[in-house]
Design a protein around this motif. Structure first.
Motif, short mmCIF file in Angstrom:
data_model
loop_
_atom_site.label_atom_id
_atom_site.label_comp_id
_atom_site.label_asym_id
_atom_site.label_seq_id
_atom_site.Cartn_x
_atom_site.Cartn_y
_atom_site.Cartn_z
N VAL A 225 7.45 37.40 0.30
CA VAL A 225 7.44 38.15 -0.96
C VAL A 225 8.79 38.02 -1.67
CG1 VAL A 225 7.31 40.45 -1.98
CG2 VAL A 225 5.67 39.78 -0.23
N TYR A 228 9.57 36.02 -4.77
CA TYR A 228 9.22 36.54 -6.09
C TYR A 228 10.32 37.43 -6.68
CZ TYR A 228 4.27 35.15 -5.89
OH TYR A 228 3.11 34.44 -5.85
N ALA A 232 8.45 43.90 -0.49
CA ALA A 232 7.04 43.88 -0.09
C ALA A 232 6.29 45.08 -0.64
CB ALA A 232 6.93 43.82 1.43
N LEU A 235 5.72 44.71 -4.42
CA LEU A 235 4.66 43.76 -4.76
C LEU A 235 3.27 44.37 -4.53
CD1 LEU A 235 4.32 40.06 -4.54
CD2 LEU A 235 2.68 41.35 -3.18
N SER A 468 0.10 42.12 5.29
CA SER A 468 1.18 43.10 5.35
C SER A 468 1.13 43.87 6.67
CB SER A 468 1.07 44.08 4.17
OG SER A 468 2.00 45.13 4.30
N ASP A 519 1.08 34.48 2.14
CA ASP A 519 0.97 34.21 0.71
C ASP A 519 -0.37 34.63 0.13
OD1 ASP A 519 3.39 33.00 1.18
OD2 ASP A 519 2.73 30.96 0.74
#
Length: 615
Positions: A225, A228, A232, A235, A468, A519
């Motif tokens: 993550v 980006y 986490a 996101l 996750s 991903d």
């Protein structure tokens, strides 16, 4: 360490240490206009050396991966050895202590660096965490584990009624057959590979986490993550907002599907949809349920002259060149793998459509199993979008480490965008594709919703939250299957055909969990971005209804897209999104696009029971 690996590593590190002071493109980097010039010159030298070595080792690794993914033969020791050796060389370089310490030391003086240099160094530091040589033994074991899992998955032989089949045949059965017994057999077969992957994935989970923790990352999911520029939790919070935006539409679609499928199969209406009733293996794309009257893209594609595996891709290329993008290089056609592999060929290949950027310059390829059908047409536009993004970013202003997408999702979104636009009626007519004969607009919109609006809950809901919990929360292996189906029920409203205990590991049958771990949310974010960009193009450039646009031959649309893709990852993806659309990441554009359908479904569902709960 293997002798070949050790020798190559010495050569690579020698080149790195003794490399020239030129930048990655053969010219000195620009001075920041102040500060410590000796420091600036040192950074310039370092980045130039890093780029040269990184590109060479990355190219060797990608070439070895290509050889394996296009020709999967279980037990092929030579191919696996080459793959392992090439990745070990790459990780030994990117994760070596010198790169870790130098990149961190330079970043401590961020204010003295150019913005581009900061992005390069941040990227170098991020890459290093994925192969830190502080735990070199674990990196070597992780690389071997990835190869083993990939070989098992892509070389697996599926059995339906004692007949060997590939995933293309399983997908055909799920799309076309009405016999529930045969559908169940095909669905069961599609999940068999998962049980073989549980044990190696348990080991890989531990290895991946421990490797990134060596450089201070919380866990593997958080590390992925971080590319980006987000945490986490941040996101997941953002994608949950998107899911909440889309939930009213999803509830109506789910209700419609339950009643439509029960009618089709002559069964009572269930609260949760049995997975084998659906035409996709994971409940992520149900568009095959509907062939709107007046829309026959399969028929039009079947009439294309020549080999369909090339003809369909050439058709997609004409879309991109019509927008003003350069034709694909001849090497693309010579090196790509486009045709399906016959079952009796003696080898298999990955059947997940993908674009490949072998040398971070001009060697781009596609790995697909193309047929004369709508899915291949859509996939070809999608894959070539990523390829064109790669080529556009291969310019002197973008360092090798920053070539590709502004984010992984942005990279996919550009291709997905053209997949959406290239199936709209006005586009097909302008492109000379005889697939349209007065289709019902609402049926077309329903079909799009069954593809895109149901895809996001699977990717951003089920899979993102599973990964996750897998990496961040340490989900116990003996709970994987149960937890997976709990998430599927909550986010997608789907249940297995019958209870599935921990003898199975159905989530591991998803190729993305194998090939792109950590991903899962990428494609959901890409889908949302694609609709945001499409909405802007339709309303602000074409001045057309977003449901029926015509991108064909529009250089102004191409110039708009080039203003995104030519920067690669030298720009912040969220800043670029706001600049080019006026909005941050949200479900706004998708909600607006499908709002006429939601209202129509409300009418269709009158008197029907909804079983999918609001968020």
């Amino acid at each position: 360490m293997h002798t070949k690996i050790f020798h190559g590593l010495l050569v690579g590190l020698t080149l790195f240490v003794c490399g020239s002071s030129l930048g990655a493109f053969g010219a000195p980097r620009q001075d920041a206009g102040g500060g410590d010039k000796a420091f600036r010159a040192e950074v310039d030298k370092y980045l130039g050396r890093y780029e040269a070595t990184y590109r060479r080792l990355y190219t060797e690794w990608q070439a070895a991966r290509w050889a394996v993914y296009t020709h999967v033969v279980p037990g092929d020791i030579e191919a696996r050895t080459n793959l392992l050796a090439s990745e070990q060389l790459l990780r030994a370089f990117t994760g070596n202590v010198e790169n870790v310490e130098l990149s961190r030391a330079y970043l401590e003086r961020r204010r003295e660096l150019l913005p581009l240099e900061r992005r390069e160094l941040d990227r170098i530091s991020w890459i290093a965490a994925g192969g830190s040589q502080i735990v070199a033994d674990l990196v070597e074991k992780r690389i071997a584990g990835d190869a083993e899992v990939g070989e098992t998955f892509h070389g697996f032989i599926y059995q339906v009624d004692d007949r060997s089949v590939d995933l293309r045949e399983i997908d055909r059965i799920l799309r076309e057959e009405t016999d529930l017994r045969l559908r169940r057999a095909a669905w069961d077969a599609s999940k068999e590979v998962g049980s073989q992957l549980r044990a190696p994935l348990v080991r890989l989970r531990w290895l991946r986490n421990e490797i990134v923790r060596a450089l201070g990352q919380r866990d593997y999911f958080a590390w992925r993550v971080a590319e980006y520029g987000l945490g986490a939790a941040d996101l997941l919070h953002r994608v949950d907002f998107v899911l909440r935006d889309l939930r009213p539409l999803q509830i109506e679609l789910h209700t419609w599907l339950r009643y439509e499928l029960a009618r089709r199969y002559g069964q009572p209406v269930p609260d949760l949809i049995p997975a084998h009733w659906l035409p996709s293996r994971f409940g992520e794309d149900e568009s095959a349920l509907l062939e709107p009257h007046g829309f026959d893209l399969d028929g039009a594609l079947s009439r294309l002259p020549g080999d369909p595996s090339r003809a369909v891709v050439e058709l997609a290329q004409r879309t991109w060149t019509g927008l003003g993008f350069e034709p694909l290089p001849p090497t693309f056609w010579g090196n790509s793998s486009l045709a399906p592999v016959p079952l009796d060929a003696g080898f298999k290949k990955s059947e997940q459509p993908s674009g490949w950027f072998i040398d971070l310059d001009k060697d781009v390829r596609a790995l697909m199993a193309v047929g004369a059908d709508e899915r291949s047409y859509r996939d070809a536009h999608h894959v070539l979008g990523g390829v064109q993004y790669d080529l556009a970013s291969s310019n002197a202003n973008v360092p090798y480490t920053l070539r590709g997408g502004a984010s992984r999702a942005f990279h996919q979104a550009v291709g997905m965008l053209l997949g959406i636009a290239a199936e709209q009626p006005r586009f097909l007519t302008s492109a000379g594709i005889d697939a349209i004969n007065g289709p019902d607009p609402m049926q077309l919109l329903l079909r799009e919703a069954l593809q895109y609006a149901l895809f996001v809950p699977w990717s951003a809901g089920t899979m993102a939250h599973f990964e996750s919990e897998l990496y961040h929360d340490g989900l116990a292996p003996e709970k994987w299957n149960a937890r997976y189906w709990e998430l599927v029920a909550h986010y997608q409203g789907i249940a297995p055909p019958s209870p599935r205990d921990e003898r199975w590991c159905d989530v591991a049958a998803d190729p993305d969990l194998v090939d792109h771990p950590g991903d899962a949310y990428d494609r959901a974010i890409a889908c949302v971005l694609a609709f945001e960009i499409h909405d802007h193009i339709a309303r602000k450039i074409l001045y057309q209804d977003p449901h029926d646009t015509d991108y064909w031959g529009r250089r102004d649309v191409g110039n708009y897209l080039k203003s995104i893709v030519r920067f690669g990852a030298t720009v912040d993806w969220r800043a670029k999104l706001r600049e080019k659309t006026g909005y941050d990441l949200s479900g706004r554009a998708m909600v607006d696009y499908f709002e006429p359908l939601r209202k129509w479904l409300v009418e269709q569902n009158k008197g029907r029971k909804s079983t999918l709960a609001p968020y």
